[in-house]
Design a protein around this motif. Structure first.
Motif, PDB file in Angstrom:
ATOM      1  N   MET A  37       0.841  -1.196   0.000  1.00  0.00           N
ATOM      2  CA  MET A  37       0.000   0.000   0.000  1.00  0.00           C
ATOM      3  C   MET A  37       0.873   1.242   0.000  1.00  0.00           C
ATOM      4  N   GLY A  38       2.036   1.147  -0.660  1.00  0.00           N
ATOM      5  CA  GLY A  38       3.029   2.212  -0.615  1.00  0.00           C
ATOM      6  C   GLY A  38       2.484   3.617  -0.769  1.00  0.00           C
ATOM      7  N   PRO A  39       1.740   3.930  -1.836  1.00  0.00           N
ATOM      8  CA  PRO A  39       1.239   5.299  -1.995  1.00  0.00           C
ATOM      9  C   PRO A  39       0.345   5.754  -0.845  1.00  0.00           C
ATOM     10  N   VAL A  40      -0.487   4.837  -0.343  1.00  0.00           N
ATOM     11  CA  VAL A  40      -1.394   5.202   0.750  1.00  0.00           C
ATOM     12  C   VAL A  40      -0.634   5.337   2.062  1.00  0.00           C
ATOM     13  N   THR A  41       0.343   4.452   2.301  1.00  0.00           N
ATOM     14  CA  THR A  41       1.159   4.558   3.519  1.00  0.00           C
ATOM     15  C   THR A  41       1.885   5.901   3.555  1.00  0.00           C
ATOM     16  N   ILE A  42       2.471   6.288   2.414  1.00  0.00           N
ATOM     17  CA  ILE A  42       3.143   7.588   2.336  1.00  0.00           C
ATOM     18  C   ILE A  42       2.135   8.720   2.492  1.00  0.00           C
ATOM     19  N   ALA A  43       0.939   8.548   1.931  1.00  0.00           N
ATOM     20  CA  ALA A  43      -0.075   9.609   1.972  1.00  0.00           C
ATOM     21  C   ALA A  43      -0.514   9.912   3.393  1.00  0.00           C
ATOM     22  N   VAL A  44      -0.815   8.868   4.178  1.00  0.00           N
ATOM     23  CA  VAL A  44      -1.289   9.130   5.544  1.00  0.00           C
ATOM     24  C   VAL A  44      -0.146   9.617   6.434  1.00  0.00           C
ATOM     25  N   ASP A  45       1.092   9.250   6.082  1.00  0.00           N
ATOM     26  CA  ASP A  45       2.244   9.777   6.811  1.00  0.00           C
ATOM     27  C   ASP A  45       2.445  11.262   6.492  1.00  0.00           C
ATOM     28  N   SER A  46       2.299  11.622   5.211  1.00  0.00           N
ATOM     29  CA  SER A  46       2.475  13.016   4.790  1.00  0.00           C
ATOM     30  C   SER A  46       1.326  13.912   5.247  1.00  0.00           C
ATOM     31  N   TYR A  47       0.219  13.312   5.615  1.00  0.00           N
ATOM     32  CA  TYR A  47      -0.933  14.063   6.119  1.00  0.00           C
ATOM     33  C   TYR A  47      -0.532  14.906   7.334  1.00  0.00           C
ATOM     34  N   GLY A  48       0.326  14.316   8.199  1.00  0.00           N
ATOM     35  CA  GLY A  48       0.699  14.967   9.453  1.00  0.00           C
ATOM     36  C   GLY A  48       1.404  16.299   9.306  1.00  0.00           C
ATOM     37  N   PRO A  49       2.496  16.371   8.519  1.00  0.00           N
ATOM     38  CA  PRO A  49       3.176  17.668   8.408  1.00  0.00           C
ATOM     39  C   PRO A  49       2.309  18.758   7.802  1.00  0.00           C
ATOM     40  N   VAL A  50       1.348  18.392   6.950  1.00  0.00           N
ATOM     41  CA  VAL A  50       0.459  19.420   6.380  1.00  0.00           C
ATOM     42  C   VAL A  50      -0.471  19.965   7.458  1.00  0.00           C
ATOM     43  N   THR A  51      -1.068  19.070   8.250  1.00  0.00           N
ATOM     44  CA  THR A  51      -1.992  19.541   9.286  1.00  0.00           C
ATOM     45  C   THR A  51      -1.256  20.342  10.353  1.00  0.00           C
ATOM     46  N   ASP A  52      -0.038  19.922  10.686  1.00  0.00           N
ATOM     47  CA  ASP A  52       0.754  20.652  11.680  1.00  0.00           C
ATOM     48  C   ASP A  52       1.094  22.047  11.161  1.00  0.00           C
ATOM     49  N   ASN A  53       1.550  22.122   9.916  1.00  0.00           N
ATOM     50  CA  ASN A  53       1.893  23.415   9.313  1.00  0.00           C
ATOM     51  C   ASN A  53       0.667  24.301   9.110  1.00  0.00           C
ATOM     52  N   ALA A  54      -0.475  23.687   8.800  1.00  0.00           N
ATOM     53  CA  ALA A  54      -1.681  24.481   8.540  1.00  0.00           C
ATOM     54  C   ALA A  54      -2.063  25.290   9.776  1.00  0.00           C
ATOM     55  N   GLN A  55      -1.989  24.649  10.933  1.00  0.00           N
ATOM     56  CA  GLN A  55      -2.285  25.342  12.180  1.00  0.00           C
ATOM     57  C   GLN A  55      -1.296  26.489  12.407  1.00  0.00           C
ATOM     58  N   SER A  56      -0.036  26.243  12.095  1.00  0.00           N
ATOM     59  CA  SER A  56       0.987  27.278  12.272  1.00  0.00           C
ATOM     60  C   SER A  56       0.792  28.426  11.289  1.00  0.00           C
ATOM     61  N   VAL A  57       0.492  28.104  10.038  1.00  0.00           N
ATOM     62  CA  VAL A  57       0.283  29.136   9.021  1.00  0.00           C
ATOM     63  C   VAL A  57      -0.873  30.051   9.425  1.00  0.00           C
ATOM     64  N   TYR A  58      -1.925  29.449   9.963  1.00  0.00           N
ATOM     65  CA  TYR A  58      -3.070  30.248  10.409  1.00  0.00           C
ATOM     66  C   TYR A  58      -2.632  31.294  11.427  1.00  0.00           C
ATOM     67  N   GLU A  59      -1.868  30.861  12.431  1.00  0.00           N
ATOM     68  CA  GLU A  59      -1.450  31.795  13.487  1.00  0.00           C
ATOM     69  C   GLU A  59      -0.427  32.809  12.976  1.00  0.00           C
ATOM     70  N   LEU A  60       0.528  32.339  12.188  1.00  0.00           N
ATOM     71  CA  LEU A  60       1.589  33.226  11.711  1.00  0.00           C
ATOM     72  C   LEU A  60       1.075  34.292  10.754  1.00  0.00           C
ATOM     73  N   SER A  61      -0.005  33.981  10.069  1.00  0.00           N
ATOM     74  CA  SER A  61      -0.560  34.955   9.119  1.00  0.00           C
ATOM     75  C   SER A  61      -1.214  36.128   9.829  1.00  0.00           C
ATOM     76  N   THR A  62      -1.536  35.970  11.126  1.00  0.00           N
ATOM     77  CA  THR A  62      -2.283  36.967  11.921  1.00  0.00           C
ATOM     78  C   THR A  62      -3.513  37.456  11.159  1.00  0.00           C
TER      79      THR A  62
END
Length: 838
Positions: free
Chosen positions: A499-524
């Motif tokens: 399930m290589g593509p899906v395994t990588i996909a759910v792993d890559s999900y994390g850095p996007v969600t983490d950054n999204a929260q940060s981008v929201y705050e940093l954008s003020t």
């Protein structure tokens, strides 16, 4: 040139002198190394499948599927690039991307320096020992560069896609619906997963189909070593970088009682860069390398152990067609799951973000299993008298199911719904950081036990399938030794990646969600004048700030969970797949199980000592990687506390933010070089000491590394989501409970994102490089005797210990240094800070 560069150059010269002195003038010997294996690619046109279809035709079709997978990834790339986003958020994501790009460029220069050391050994082994023609040696070195380029290219693609997705996710959350917060990160992850696996498959099929058979083995080995080197360096350095930044940023919440990702905190940009360096660059390169090295291990096994030429071709075609089928299964499952998720959640005001991710994993697993049996029946209907096809399918299924079962078990210990994670929160309420840490350690230890039981069950099942006659079906009874269990374990590792593509996909999900929260705050964005009217006019929706922040924080918890689920899959693949590469070394040392078998026993003392040495190196590695994080985080905290401005400003200065990034990069590179040179020199020193000692060493680092990595990864995941429960569900930020959970999370940071994850590429690199190291040592002894061999071992061991010494004493926090003693700190800084690579 910096002091370290001079040292590294001198070390490479010393290493080359030692190796050449042991082999120069060696008489030509029969070339039996892995690089000399001949791939029977001419027979792909003559061996037919499914009523007359040549194997070559099927493999060419695989190239078409790989190309389609790359197009899939690029189409999503363009969709994300063109998705709506507010200027304030776009500026932040582009700043994060620029810092990530600078970091990756620096790492590439550094990897090329390490390639000189590896290339020297490969040139000596293949050119002087194996007496291969100069053109073949050049091909091996060129393909090692191709492997490095592949790892680096997919790493760059990963950070570019994720930095597109983070700002688009943050902006989409403003509509007040949870579904876009889930859909955009997953789409980004699928883009990375599909392109990564497709590029890997295309490169390997290209070697198999278009490189002459007598050169293909050389290309595969060079390619695998190159991508393993790239992944090891990117994974180790990225893991150190991200946790220096994360700890430095997080501790400010306790010190200054500021909010998560406060824009005034100059550590936040570095933290966002680290999310990509550690959780995107590292996993992308790691996944690329895992997929390739596992394939090379199976190809090597088939060419070494299977003697029937027709059967060799059948198995090679079958393996690559299965890889093609798994890409199709992942894409099909993604579209099915997307349709189901849209029907259930697109208009919902609330959703459990983990639910559709879990559904995707299980749909992919089921589709992959069904297609495995169907395609195997079509391709190999007569294998083993008519029942070989289902035996092979059942063995792969053990690995494919692991890709679904292991994430479910990991969630028991790391999910925000987990009783173990809630135990961490409960214990922290009265016991503070002390009981928080003890509860997390407990969760990690329990998880290692249960995941070990799952691996025993799945690998044990594959072993029992081999007892049904698979050894006879494939001609794997070698001198009365049944080698089919080793092949089965390699296929289980292969199935892990089904399930290589899906395994990588759910792993890559994390850095996007983490950054999204940060981008929201940093954008003020909430503080921008007339922002609500501006968005309504330009984007035609009314903003929901409160809901947006809640969904982004909640989704970050799901991202933490699924980052945790991918780690045991990759480390399990490394350990299970390592058995196949170790088998190749044993097969060579014992001349096909005909001699020296008594040395493969605990009764042979060096073998037992090697097991202990492997465990010792794993614990040194854990300490060295954590030390690099600790010292780097100390320097980052020291700088941030001195320069943070909370009055009269809304954002930290770009200069201060870039300085924190520089500190993170400096300590990441310094820590990585000590670690990598110790691993590299240790492999050579132990192989030269005694070959069966080295076999024990490889088994030791695999087994100790497996359980150390599982324990650390899941303990870290439990601490991380315990903090998330306090922040999102309990809404108790800036309380003693929150402070205790932040402390636990900072302990878990290097556990889950530095030490544990880097064991995967370290195990694979050491085992793969061991294929060359043992042959080099054996040929040296054969030509010049044991004294020179042991002399070289002793010299390399001494140099290795120098880097072990540096990993602590050059990285330690000076006892006299204190953030409250400014003058003393400054006077010590130049003396104690390690030099970054040029």
């Amino acid at each position: 040139m910096k002091p370290f560069n001079r040292l590294a150059t001198g070390l490479i010269a010393l290493l080359a002198t030692l190796l050449f002195s042991g082999v120069a003038g060696a008489a030509p010997t029969e070339s039996v190394g892995e690089a000399s294996l001949v791939v029977p690619n001419a027979a792909f046109a003559t061996v037919t499948f499914m009523g007359g279809t040549p194997g070559r035709t099927l493999l060419l079709g695989g190239l078409g599927v790989a190309l389609a997978g790359m197009v899939f990834g690029l189409v999503i790339y363009m969709q994300l690039k063109n998705a709506p986003v507010h200027k304030s958020m776009l500026e932040i994501s582009e700043l994060i991307y620029e810092t990530c790009k600078t970091y990756l460029q620096q790492q590439m220069k550094f990897i090329l320096l390490l390639e000189i050391a590896i290339g020297t050994v490969m040139a000596v082994y293949f050119g002087v020992i194996e007496k291969l023609p100069i053109d073949r040696v050049i091909i091996i070195l060129v393909f090692s560069l191709v492997g490095i380029a592949g790892s680096s290219a997919v790493a760059w693609f990963g950070i570019r896609v994720n930095t597109f997705a983070n700002s688009r996710t943050a902006f989409a959350a403003l509509e007040g619906k949870p579904f876009p917060c889930y859909a955009i990160p997953l789409k980004a992850g699928m883009s990375i997963g599909m392109l990564l696996i497709s590029v890997e498959l295309m490169l390997m099929l290209g070697i198999l189909l278009f490189i002459p058979g007598e050169y293909a083995g050389s290309c595969f080995i060079g390619f695998a070593i190159g991508e393993s080197l790239g992944a090891s360096a990117l994974r180790i350095a990225g893991g150190i970088f991200t946790k220096i930044a994360d700890i430095g940023s997080d501790l400010m919440k306790i010190v200054f009682k500021i909010k998560e990702d406060d824009a005034r905190n100059p550590g936040v940009i570095a933290d966002c860069t680290g999310d990509n360096a550690g959780d995107s660059v590292g996993p992308s390169a790691d996944g690329f390398e895992t997929y390739g090295v596992t394939g090379v291990a199976l190809i090597t096994f088939i060419l070494l152990a299977v003697k029937n030429p027709t059967l060799q071709v059948q198995l090679l075609v079958w393996i690559f067609v299965m890889r093609v089928v798994m890409i199709i299964a992942s894409a099909l499952s993604y579209f099915i799951n997307d349709a189901v998720a849209k029907a259930r959640f697109k208009s919902a005001d609330k959703m459990n973000f983990e639910t559709p991710l879990t559904t995707l994993v299980w749909i992919t697993s089921i589709v992959s299993v069904v297609l495995t049996f169907v395609v195997s029946k079509l391709l190999l209907p007569e294998l083993g008298g008519g029942d070989g096809w289902w035996k092979l399918s059942l063995i792969i299924t053990c690995g494919t199911l692991a890709g679904a079962i292991i994430p479910e078990l990991v969630k028991v210990f790391t999910s925000t719904e987990s009783r173990h994670v809630r135990e961490v929160v409960t214990s922290s309420r009265e016991g503070g950081a002390s009981l928080n840490i003890l509860s997390g350690l407990t969760a990690g230890n329990f998880s290692a036990f249960w995941l070990g039981m799952v691996l025993i069950g799945l690998m044990g099942t594959s072993y029992y399938v081999t007892k049904l006659g698979l050894g006879n079906d494939l001609g794997l009874i070698l001198n009365h030794v049944d080698a089919s269990p080793v092949f089965a374990f390699g296929l289980v590792a292969f199935g892990f990646l089904g399930m290589g593509p899906v395994t990588i996909a759910v792993d890559s999900y994390g850095p996007v969600t983490d950054n999204a929260q940060s981008v929201y705050e940093l954008s003020t964005i909430e503080a921008l004048p007339d922002i609500e009217a501006d968005i309504l006019e330009k984007f035609k929706f009314k903003v929901q700030f409160a809901k947006a922040k809640h969904f982004l924080e909640e989704n970050d918890g799901a991202g933490n969970t699924f980052k945790a689920t991918a780690k045991p899959v990759l480390i399990g693949t490394a350990v299970v797949g390592a058995t196949t590469m170790i088998f190749a070394i044993i097969l060579s040392l014992t001349s096909g199980f005909t001699e020296n078998m008594e040395k493969m026993s605990l009764l042979h003392a060096p073998f037992l000592l090697g097991l202990i040495a492997g465990g010792s190196v794993i614990y040194w590695f854990t300490g060295a990687s954590t030390q690099a994080v600790s010292t780097g985080a100390y320097r980052a905290v020291e700088y941030i506390k001195k320069h943070i401005k909370l009055e009269g400003v809304t954002k930290a200065s770009i200069t201060d933010s870039k300085e924190v990034v520089r500190i993170c990069t400096q300590y990441a590179q310094a820590g990585m070089v000590n670690i990598f040179m110790t691993v590299f020199l240790g492999a050579l020193a132990f192989a030269f000491y005694e070959s069966y000692f080295f076999i024990g060493y490889l088994i030791g680092i695999a087994l100790f590394g497996l359980f150390q990595a599982l324990f650390m990864a899941n303990a870290g995941g439990a601490w991380d989501n315990a903090k998330k429960i306090v922040e999102v569900e309990l809404k108790e930020k800036n309380t003693p409970l929150h402070d205790a959970c932040v402390v636990g999370d900072t302990v878990g940071d290097p556990f889950k994102d530095t030490s544990s994850v880097a064991m995967n590429p370290v195990i694979k690199f050491t085992t793969l490089f061991g294929l060359l190291a043992v042959q080099l040592a054996e040929r040296t002894e054969h030509q010049y005797g044991g004294e020179l061999r042991h002399g070289i071992s002793a010299a390399l061991f001494v140099v290795m210990l120098f880097f072990v010494y540096r990993s602590f004493y050059n990285m330690r926090i000076e006892s006299g240094s204190s953030p409250t003693s400014e003058s003393k700190t400054e006077s010590k800084k130049e003396e104690t800070a390690p030099e970054p690579a040029e």
